[in-house]
Motif scaffolding. Structure first.
Motif, PDB file in Angstrom:
ATOM      1  N   ALA A 209      -1.012   0.573   3.908  1.00 14.32           N
ATOM      2  CA  ALA A 209      -1.162  -0.366   4.875  1.00 14.32           C
ATOM      3  C   ALA A 209      -0.464  -1.680   4.238  1.00 14.32           C
ATOM      4  O   ALA A 209       0.664  -2.204   5.045  1.00 14.32           O
ATOM      5  CB  ALA A 209      -2.357  -0.803   5.483  1.00 14.32           C
ATOM      6  N   VAL A 210      -1.236  -2.123   3.000  1.00 15.22           N
ATOM      7  CA  VAL A 210      -0.580  -3.476   2.815  1.00 15.22           C
ATOM      8  C   VAL A 210       0.653  -3.757   2.460  1.00 15.22           C
ATOM      9  O   VAL A 210       1.209  -4.878   2.765  1.00 15.22           O
ATOM     10  CB  VAL A 210      -1.622  -3.902   1.582  1.00 15.22           C
ATOM     11  N   PRO A 211       1.418  -2.753   1.801  1.00 21.66           N
ATOM     12  CA  PRO A 211       2.773  -2.982   1.762  1.00 21.66           C
ATOM     13  C   PRO A 211       3.586  -3.018   2.887  1.00 21.66           C
ATOM     14  O   PRO A 211       5.175  -3.447   2.987  1.00 21.66           O
ATOM     15  CB  PRO A 211       3.282  -1.551   0.908  1.00 21.66           C
ATOM     16  N   HIS A 212       3.364  -2.658   4.020  1.00 19.24           N
ATOM     17  CA  HIS A 212       4.203  -2.143   5.136  1.00 19.24           C
ATOM     18  C   HIS A 212       3.742  -3.173   6.591  1.00 19.24           C
ATOM     19  O   HIS A 212       4.640  -2.918   7.431  1.00 19.24           O
ATOM     20  CB  HIS A 212       4.224  -0.689   5.495  1.00 19.24           C
ATOM     21  N   ARG A 213       2.739  -3.656   6.677  1.00 16.58           N
ATOM     22  CA  ARG A 213       2.395  -4.467   7.718  1.00 16.58           C
ATOM     23  C   ARG A 213       1.332  -5.416   7.623  1.00 16.58           C
ATOM     24  O   ARG A 213       1.016  -5.687   6.370  1.00 16.58           O
ATOM     25  CB  ARG A 213       1.577  -3.325   8.929  1.00 16.58           C
ATOM     26  N   ARG A 214       1.328  -6.453   8.397  1.00 18.83           N
ATOM     27  CA  ARG A 214       0.536  -7.780   8.215  1.00 18.83           C
ATOM     28  C   ARG A 214      -1.141  -7.197   8.143  1.00 18.83           C
ATOM     29  O   ARG A 214      -1.514  -6.408   9.249  1.00 18.83           O
ATOM     30  CB  ARG A 214       0.632  -8.596   9.438  1.00 18.83           C
ATOM     31  N   VAL A 215      -1.596  -7.432   7.258  1.00 20.32           N
ATOM     32  CA  VAL A 215      -3.053  -7.068   7.072  1.00 20.32           C
ATOM     33  C   VAL A 215      -4.013  -8.187   6.996  1.00 20.32           C
ATOM     34  O   VAL A 215      -3.996  -8.967   6.021  1.00 20.32           O
ATOM     35  CB  VAL A 215      -3.227  -6.066   6.001  1.00 20.32           C
ATOM     36  N   ASP A 216      -4.997  -8.258   8.081  1.00 17.04           N
ATOM     37  CA  ASP A 216      -5.892  -9.454   8.093  1.00 17.04           C
ATOM     38  C   ASP A 216      -7.322  -8.629   7.794  1.00 17.04           C
ATOM     39  O   ASP A 216      -7.903  -8.323   8.625  1.00 17.04           O
ATOM     40  CB  ASP A 216      -5.932  -9.998   9.461  1.00 17.04           C
ATOM     41  N   VAL A 217      -7.638  -8.707   6.620  1.00 17.49           N
ATOM     42  CA  VAL A 217      -8.920  -8.033   6.443  1.00 17.49           C
ATOM     43  C   VAL A 217      -9.976  -8.627   6.970  1.00 17.49           C
ATOM     44  O   VAL A 217     -11.062  -7.943   7.385  1.00 17.49           O
ATOM     45  CB  VAL A 217      -9.250  -8.178   4.752  1.00 17.49           C
ATOM     46  N   ALA A 218     -10.228  -9.929   7.171  1.00 18.08           N
ATOM     47  CA  ALA A 218     -11.436 -10.581   7.745  1.00 18.08           C
ATOM     48  C   ALA A 218     -11.384 -10.114   9.030  1.00 18.08           C
ATOM     49  O   ALA A 218     -12.491  -9.914   9.804  1.00 18.08           O
ATOM     50  CB  ALA A 218     -11.226 -12.219   7.748  1.00 18.08           C
ATOM     51  N   ALA A 219     -10.249  -9.860   9.886  1.00 14.35           N
ATOM     52  CA  ALA A 219     -10.115  -9.493  11.260  1.00 14.35           C
ATOM     53  C   ALA A 219     -10.718  -8.170  11.584  1.00 14.35           C
ATOM     54  O   ALA A 219     -11.330  -7.577  12.357  1.00 14.35           O
ATOM     55  CB  ALA A 219      -8.809  -9.831  11.881  1.00 14.35           C
ATOM     56  N   ILE A 220     -10.273  -7.327  10.473  1.00 12.25           N
ATOM     57  CA  ILE A 220     -10.790  -5.678  10.311  1.00 12.25           C
ATOM     58  C   ILE A 220     -12.206  -5.558  10.443  1.00 12.25           C
ATOM     59  O   ILE A 220     -12.783  -4.817  11.178  1.00 12.25           O
ATOM     60  CB  ILE A 220      -9.996  -5.033   9.166  1.00 12.25           C
ATOM     61  N   GLY A 221     -12.888  -6.443   9.633  1.00 11.84           N
ATOM     62  CA  GLY A 221     -14.427  -6.370   9.734  1.00 11.84           C
ATOM     63  C   GLY A 221     -15.001  -5.345   8.873  1.00 11.84           C
ATOM     64  O   GLY A 221     -16.139  -5.036   9.048  1.00 11.84           O
ATOM     65  N   CYS A 222     -14.373  -4.720   7.813  1.00 11.90           N
ATOM     66  CA  CYS A 222     -14.969  -3.980   7.126  1.00 11.90           C
ATOM     67  C   CYS A 222     -15.685  -4.490   6.025  1.00 11.90           C
ATOM     68  O   CYS A 222     -15.969  -5.699   5.953  1.00 11.90           O
ATOM     69  CB  CYS A 222     -13.807  -2.933   6.362  1.00 11.90           C
ATOM     70  N   ASP A 223     -16.326  -3.479   5.052  1.00 13.61           N
ATOM     71  CA  ASP A 223     -17.327  -3.944   3.969  1.00 13.61           C
ATOM     72  C   ASP A 223     -16.499  -4.059   2.607  1.00 13.61           C
ATOM     73  O   ASP A 223     -16.755  -5.072   1.943  1.00 13.61           O
ATOM     74  CB  ASP A 223     -18.364  -3.215   3.938  1.00 13.61           C
ATOM     75  N   PHE A 224     -15.404  -3.151   2.490  1.00 16.54           N
ATOM     76  CA  PHE A 224     -14.815  -3.129   1.328  1.00 16.54           C
ATOM     77  C   PHE A 224     -13.304  -2.742   1.806  1.00 16.54           C
ATOM     78  O   PHE A 224     -13.040  -1.717   2.755  1.00 16.54           O
ATOM     79  CB  PHE A 224     -15.167  -1.984   0.379  1.00 16.54           C
ATOM     80  N   TYR A 225     -12.392  -3.223   1.129  1.00 12.61           N
ATOM     81  CA  TYR A 225     -10.787  -2.911   1.232  1.00 12.61           C
ATOM     82  C   TYR A 225     -10.207  -2.900   0.131  1.00 12.61           C
ATOM     83  O   TYR A 225     -10.167  -3.999  -0.683  1.00 12.61           O
ATOM     84  CB  TYR A 225     -10.368  -4.141   2.241  1.00 12.61           C
ATOM     85  N   ALA A 226      -9.670  -1.697  -0.283  1.00  9.11           N
ATOM     86  CA  ALA A 226      -9.034  -1.398  -1.697  1.00  9.11           C
ATOM     87  C   ALA A 226      -7.294  -1.432  -1.311  1.00  9.11           C
ATOM     88  O   ALA A 226      -6.917  -0.721  -0.154  1.00  9.11           O
ATOM     89  CB  ALA A 226      -9.356  -0.380  -2.023  1.00  9.11           C
ATOM     90  N   PHE A 227      -6.603  -1.687  -2.367  1.00 16.71           N
ATOM     91  CA  PHE A 227      -5.391  -1.568  -2.088  1.00 16.71           C
ATOM     92  C   PHE A 227      -4.488  -1.517  -3.518  1.00 16.71           C
ATOM     93  O   PHE A 227      -5.085  -2.126  -4.560  1.00 16.71           O
ATOM     94  CB  PHE A 227      -4.382  -2.554  -1.288  1.00 16.71           C
ATOM     95  N   THR A 228      -3.231  -1.303  -3.436  1.00 17.33           N
ATOM     96  CA  THR A 228      -2.482  -0.891  -4.920  1.00 17.33           C
ATOM     97  C   THR A 228      -1.202  -2.093  -4.648  1.00 17.33           C
ATOM     98  O   THR A 228      -0.619  -1.836  -3.926  1.00 17.33           O
ATOM     99  CB  THR A 228      -2.263   0.651  -4.844  1.00 17.33           C
ATOM    100  N   GLY A 229      -1.094  -2.574  -6.190  1.00 18.20           N
ATOM    101  CA  GLY A 229       0.160  -3.595  -6.197  1.00 18.20           C
ATOM    102  C   GLY A 229       1.424  -2.702  -6.220  1.00 18.20           C
ATOM    103  O   GLY A 229       2.436  -3.138  -5.700  1.00 18.20           O
ATOM    104  N   HIS A 230       1.561  -1.597  -6.887  1.00 19.16           N
ATOM    105  CA  HIS A 230       2.660  -0.979  -7.164  1.00 19.16           C
ATOM    106  C   HIS A 230       3.646  -0.407  -6.167  1.00 19.16           C
ATOM    107  O   HIS A 230       4.814  -0.027  -6.121  1.00 19.16           O
ATOM    108  CB  HIS A 230       2.606  -0.174  -8.456  1.00 19.16           C
ATOM    109  N   LYS A 231       2.599  -0.299  -4.708  1.00 22.08           N
ATOM    110  CA  LYS A 231       3.414   0.349  -3.666  1.00 22.08           C
ATOM    111  C   LYS A 231       4.063  -1.111  -2.635  1.00 22.08           C
ATOM    112  O   LYS A 231       4.621  -0.796  -1.799  1.00 22.08           O
ATOM    113  CB  LYS A 231       2.378   1.050  -2.715  1.00 22.08           C
ATOM    114  N   MET A 232       3.659  -2.147  -3.281  1.00 23.55           N
ATOM    115  CA  MET A 232       4.016  -3.485  -2.591  1.00 23.55           C
ATOM    116  C   MET A 232       4.784  -4.268  -3.309  1.00 23.55           C
ATOM    117  O   MET A 232       4.589  -5.398  -3.115  1.00 23.55           O
ATOM    118  CB  MET A 232       2.781  -4.347  -1.909  1.00 23.55           C
TER     119      MET A 232
END
Length: 411
Positions: A209-232
């Motif tokens: 998700a993070v490499p391809h669209r605007r991601v607002d983690v605060a708006a998602i409201g999850c407890d944990f959010y993980a992502f990878t740098g090499h895809k972005m």
């Protein structure tokens, strides 16, 4: 006042920012359609890594000399850039090697000390192995169970089944934001809201998700959010875990060593505050400097522009593939991301990918770290084409032409 129109992006100029895309493979111009696997790097990222090693190389948070200060400032500047990019606080962002490490951090520092026999962990059928296996390992050690939420034939999550599965014994829900095989975009904001009402902790895999669209983690409201740098567009060996502050302060360290401590004595050790508590040892400093440059590059483009461009490429690619007799696409969810998994009747996925490579086309073949998902569809492997914003419509036509050519060789 009327809002100013967003200026059009010269995508040919953007493509020129990526040196590797200019090369040939087997004497053919490279068509790189394996972006769900790893993204290519713009020159500014390569130069940032090179510049760090040439001018600033030192360890972080240890030395008081000039180079040490410069390295620490650059490293922490990347943390702040990532936090801004995701709309979170920098002190809630643990820098790590990528999504796999991030999810394991949650598994061993949050789940392992808390789960008990009779507790349940929910995962979906479409998860990457990195969001399945850590939960199985924790379940084996705690007596908890892992339950699966199924998908529909079009690759969308069965929302009714999910609602029914969120029973009182469920303590954690682990879900991908965007499927790496199907391109399905899950409604994570609504799902996390429902889970939170029921006291279920949520872990979202944001790798695709993070490499391809605007991601607002605060708006998602999850407890944990993980992502990878090499895809972005960033270097390999980089990524992060965002976690709610209350979780980070309540979690014990995952790894022990330097940097994650305040004071060490044989009688006992005082740990550092989060996020440094979870960053033992010397990090991939140059990699994170490069990731900071990647974030700046994506911000200049605008993630809305990136998403729009990739949606156009996906529509073109899908239309062309649907014209090939005997070709089956897996995952037809509406508003999906630019990932197309497919098979051609009578041709093995690996044979197709191997012959396409000889035509200069790079796609993925295999099970894509998603064995349970392919089992759902009753296939052993698929091909996967995943364009990114720096790809072109001409490349799509070249890919389809090459696919038609190699198909005849396998007939």
């Amino acid at each position: 006042m009327n809002a100013q129109p967003t200026p059009a992006i010269d995508w040919d100029a953007v493509r020129a920012d990526f040196p590797l895309l200019q090369r040939e493979v087997h004497g053919k111009p490279l068509i790189y359609f394996d972006n769900a696997n790893t993204g290519q790097k713009p020159a500014c990222v390569i130069e940032a890594v090179d510049g760090f090693y040439r001018r600033h190389n030192a360890n972080v948070s240890r030395a008081v000399h000039q180079l040490g200060s410069e390295a620490t400032d650059a490293y922490e500047a990347s943390r702040k850039a990532l936090a801004r990019f995701l709309n979170v606080r920098a002190e809630e962002l643990v820098l790590c090697s990528g999504t796999t490490f991030a999810i394991n951090l949650v598994a061993y520092s949050w789940a392992l000390p808390r789960l008990q026999p009779g507790d349940a962990i929910l995962v979906s059928r479409m998860e990457h192995h990195a969001n399945i296996v850590p939960w199985q390992l924790v379940a084996e050690r705690t007596g908890a169970v892992v339950r699966v939420v199924e998908i529909r034939d079009d690759g969308t999550l069965d929302q009714d089944a999910l609602q029914q599965a969120m029973t009182p014994d469920v303590k954690l829900l682990a879900l991908t934001h965007v499927s790496n095989v199907l391109g399905t975009v899950n409604p994570v904001r609504e799902i996390c809201r429902d889970a939170r009402r029921r006291g279920i902790v949520t872990v979202i895999d944001g790798s695709q998700a993070v490499p391809h669209r605007r991601v607002d983690v605060a708006a998602i409201g999850c407890d944990f959010y993980a992502f990878t740098g090499h895809k972005m567009c960033g270097p390999t060996g980089t990524g992060a875990l965002w976690a709610r502050r209350e979780h980070l302060h309540a979690m014990p360290p995952f790894l022990g060593g330097g940097e994650m401590i305040r004071e060490v004595a044989f009688e006992g050790t005082v740990y550092n505050d989060p996020p440094h508590r979870f960053e033992a040892g010397t990090p991939n400093i140059a990699g994170f400097v490069g990731l900071g440059a990647a974030v700046a590059y994506l911000e200049r483009l605008g993630m809305e522009q990136v998403e729009r461009r990739e949606a156009e490429l996906l529509a073109h690619l899908t239309e062309e593939l649907q014209r090939i007799d005997g070709l089956r696409i897996f995952g037809t969810a509406p508003d999906k991301a630019a990932v197309v998994a497919f098979l051609v009747e009578g041709a093995h996925a690996h044979d197709l990918a191997t012959l396409l490579d000889l035509e200069g086309v790079a796609i993925r073949s295999g099970q894509h770290c998603a064995h349970p998902l392919l089992k759902f569809y009753g296939v052993a492997a698929t091909c996967r084409a995943s364009p990114a914003f720096y790809n072109t419509h001409a490349e799509i036509e070249g890919f389809v032409s090459a696919l038609r050519k190699v198909r005849t060789l396998l007939a």
